[in-house]
Structures are given as structure tokens and as C-alpha cells.
Design a protein around this motif. Sequence first.
Motif, PDB file in Angstrom:
ATOM      1  N   LEU A   4      31.682  37.328  39.486  1.00  0.00           N
ATOM      2  CA  LEU A   4      31.935  37.571  38.077  1.00  0.00           C
ATOM      3  C   LEU A   4      33.235  36.860  37.758  1.00  0.00           C
ATOM      4  N   VAL A   5      33.180  35.938  36.833  1.00  0.00           N
ATOM      5  CA  VAL A   5      34.353  35.132  36.521  1.00  0.00           C
ATOM      6  C   VAL A   5      34.728  35.327  35.058  1.00  0.00           C
ATOM      7  N   GLU A   6      35.942  35.855  34.872  1.00  0.00           N
ATOM      8  CA  GLU A   6      36.452  36.062  33.522  1.00  0.00           C
ATOM      9  C   GLU A   6      37.196  34.820  33.042  1.00  0.00           C
ATOM     10  N   LEU A  20      37.340  37.155  25.242  1.00  0.00           N
ATOM     11  CA  LEU A  20      37.158  37.077  26.683  1.00  0.00           C
ATOM     12  C   LEU A  20      35.683  36.876  27.003  1.00  0.00           C
ATOM     13  N   SER A  21      35.442  36.136  28.053  1.00  0.00           N
ATOM     14  CA  SER A  21      34.075  35.933  28.540  1.00  0.00           C
ATOM     15  C   SER A  21      34.019  36.284  30.015  1.00  0.00           C
ATOM     16  N   CYS A  22      32.863  36.725  30.441  1.00  0.00           N
ATOM     17  CA  CYS A  22      32.649  37.022  31.850  1.00  0.00           C
ATOM     18  C   CYS A  22      31.248  36.593  32.207  1.00  0.00           C
ATOM     19  N   ALA A  23      31.148  35.665  33.126  1.00  0.00           N
ATOM     20  CA  ALA A  23      29.842  35.152  33.540  1.00  0.00           C
ATOM     21  C   ALA A  23      29.562  35.580  34.971  1.00  0.00           C
ATOM     22  N   ALA A  24      28.391  36.142  35.165  1.00  0.00           N
ATOM     23  CA  ALA A  24      27.955  36.544  36.505  1.00  0.00           C
ATOM     24  C   ALA A  24      27.023  35.485  37.069  1.00  0.00           C
ATOM     25  N   SER A  25      27.238  35.179  38.321  1.00  0.00           N
ATOM     26  CA  SER A  25      26.379  34.189  38.969  1.00  0.00           C
ATOM     27  C   SER A  25      26.120  34.598  40.403  1.00  0.00           C
ATOM     28  N   GLY A  26      25.100  34.013  40.983  1.00  0.00           N
ATOM     29  CA  GLY A  26      24.775  34.314  42.369  1.00  0.00           C
ATOM     30  C   GLY A  26      23.459  35.053  42.491  1.00  0.00           C
ATOM     31  N   ASP A  89      48.015  46.407  24.013  1.00  0.00           N
ATOM     32  CA  ASP A  89      46.776  45.878  24.595  1.00  0.00           C
ATOM     33  C   ASP A  89      47.065  44.955  25.779  1.00  0.00           C
ATOM     34  N   THR A  90      48.321  44.677  26.028  1.00  0.00           N
ATOM     35  CA  THR A  90      48.695  43.823  27.149  1.00  0.00           C
ATOM     36  C   THR A  90      48.260  44.450  28.463  1.00  0.00           C
ATOM     37  N   ALA A  91      47.505  43.692  29.234  1.00  0.00           N
ATOM     38  CA  ALA A  91      46.966  44.207  30.496  1.00  0.00           C
ATOM     39  C   ALA A  91      46.188  43.091  31.181  1.00  0.00           C
ATOM     40  N   VAL A  92      45.807  43.367  32.404  1.00  0.00           N
ATOM     41  CA  VAL A  92      44.809  42.528  33.065  1.00  0.00           C
ATOM     42  C   VAL A  92      43.443  43.104  32.724  1.00  0.00           C
ATOM     43  N   TYR A  93      42.570  42.275  32.228  1.00  0.00           N
ATOM     44  CA  TYR A  93      41.236  42.709  31.825  1.00  0.00           C
ATOM     45  C   TYR A  93      40.228  42.303  32.898  1.00  0.00           C
ATOM     46  N   TYR A  94      39.433  43.277  33.307  1.00  0.00           N
ATOM     47  CA  TYR A  94      38.462  43.071  34.373  1.00  0.00           C
ATOM     48  C   TYR A  94      37.039  43.262  33.848  1.00  0.00           C
ATOM     49  N   GLY A 112      35.007  41.340  38.534  1.00  0.00           N
ATOM     50  CA  GLY A 112      35.712  40.085  38.465  1.00  0.00           C
ATOM     51  C   GLY A 112      37.137  40.256  38.954  1.00  0.00           C
ATOM     52  N   ARG A 113      37.851  39.150  39.037  1.00  0.00           N
ATOM     53  CA  ARG A 113      39.235  39.200  39.536  1.00  0.00           C
ATOM     54  C   ARG A 113      40.238  39.510  38.427  1.00  0.00           C
ATOM     55  N   GLY A 114      39.793  39.437  37.205  1.00  0.00           N
ATOM     56  CA  GLY A 114      40.660  39.795  36.096  1.00  0.00           C
ATOM     57  C   GLY A 114      41.275  38.596  35.400  1.00  0.00           C
ATOM     58  N   THR A 115      41.609  38.808  34.139  1.00  0.00           N
ATOM     59  CA  THR A 115      42.301  37.792  33.346  1.00  0.00           C
ATOM     60  C   THR A 115      43.413  38.471  32.557  1.00  0.00           C
ATOM     61  N   GLN A 116      44.567  37.863  32.576  1.00  0.00           N
ATOM     62  CA  GLN A 116      45.741  38.463  31.937  1.00  0.00           C
ATOM     63  C   GLN A 116      45.702  38.232  30.429  1.00  0.00           C
ATOM     64  N   VAL A 117      45.898  39.295  29.696  1.00  0.00           N
ATOM     65  CA  VAL A 117      46.069  39.216  28.243  1.00  0.00           C
ATOM     66  C   VAL A 117      47.451  39.756  27.921  1.00  0.00           C
ATOM     67  N   THR A 118      48.263  38.943  27.276  1.00  0.00           N
ATOM     68  CA  THR A 118      49.613  39.342  26.908  1.00  0.00           C
ATOM     69  C   THR A 118      49.765  39.216  25.404  1.00  0.00           C
ATOM     70  N   VAL A 119      50.128  40.313  24.774  1.00  0.00           N
ATOM     71  CA  VAL A 119      50.310  40.335  23.325  1.00  0.00           C
ATOM     72  C   VAL A 119      51.798  40.481  23.039  1.00  0.00           C
TER      73      VAL A 119
END
Length: 121
Positions: A4-6, A20-26, A89-94, A112-119
Motif C-alpha cells: 500500500l503506497v500513499e 492523499l492517494s493510496c494504491a494497493a498492489s500485489g 491535522d498535522t500528522a503522518v497519515y496511514y 502503508g508506510r505513511g505520508t506526512q501532512v504538515t499544516v
Amino acid sequence: QVQLVESGGGLVQAGGSQRLSCAASGSILNINTMAWYRQAPGKQRELVARVSGDGRTTYLDSVKGRFTISRDSAKNTVYLQMTSLKPEDTAVYYCDAPQALGIDLRPHDYWGRGTQVTVSS
């Protein structure tokens, strides 16, 4: 192997928007529920939004009316449209697929490994 890749995180000013997008593969046969969680420094991970296979959605109270979760089941992709962003809302989003059916015909919980959102204020 399942991934899962964010994507889509980054720095945004308060009041702004981000998607944000998250695509699952495999080796996945089917994904029912997909969800977004977030974890801020020093805080527990919390459920932000969830969408079931039939399209029902659930939201954290503090993001209702500001965030929208959607999915493209054909692409095994889930999105989180965030508007009127606040510094809190600042956080790592998984991204999470808690009931993904693997080729072994058993349910798996993939993250997923997460993506940082900083507001910024």
C-alpha cells in the motif's frame, strides 16, 4: 507481496486543501474496507475515515464536513480529500486495508508506510 503506497502529503497552509492517494498492489484478490488513519507526535494513531466495499463511510468527528474519503475499487485505490486544513491535522497519515483477501483466500490487514501532512498556521 502486497504494498500500500500513499502519496500526496506535504506542507500546506492552514485553510488549504490536500489530496492523499493510496494504491494497493500485489497479490490481492479483493479489498473490502479501506481506511485512513493518522498519528501526530506523542499521540495515538486514530481513525480518520473509512469506506466499506459498498461505499458506506465513517469519519472522525473533527474532520466531518472537511474531509472526504472515496475509492476506485477497480484500481484498488483510496483517496482522502482534505479541505479547510488546520494545524491540528498535522500528522503522518496511514492507509489501511484491514480485510484484504489474499491469494491464500484468507483476510489480511495491510498498512502503508505513511505520508506526512504538515499544516502551518
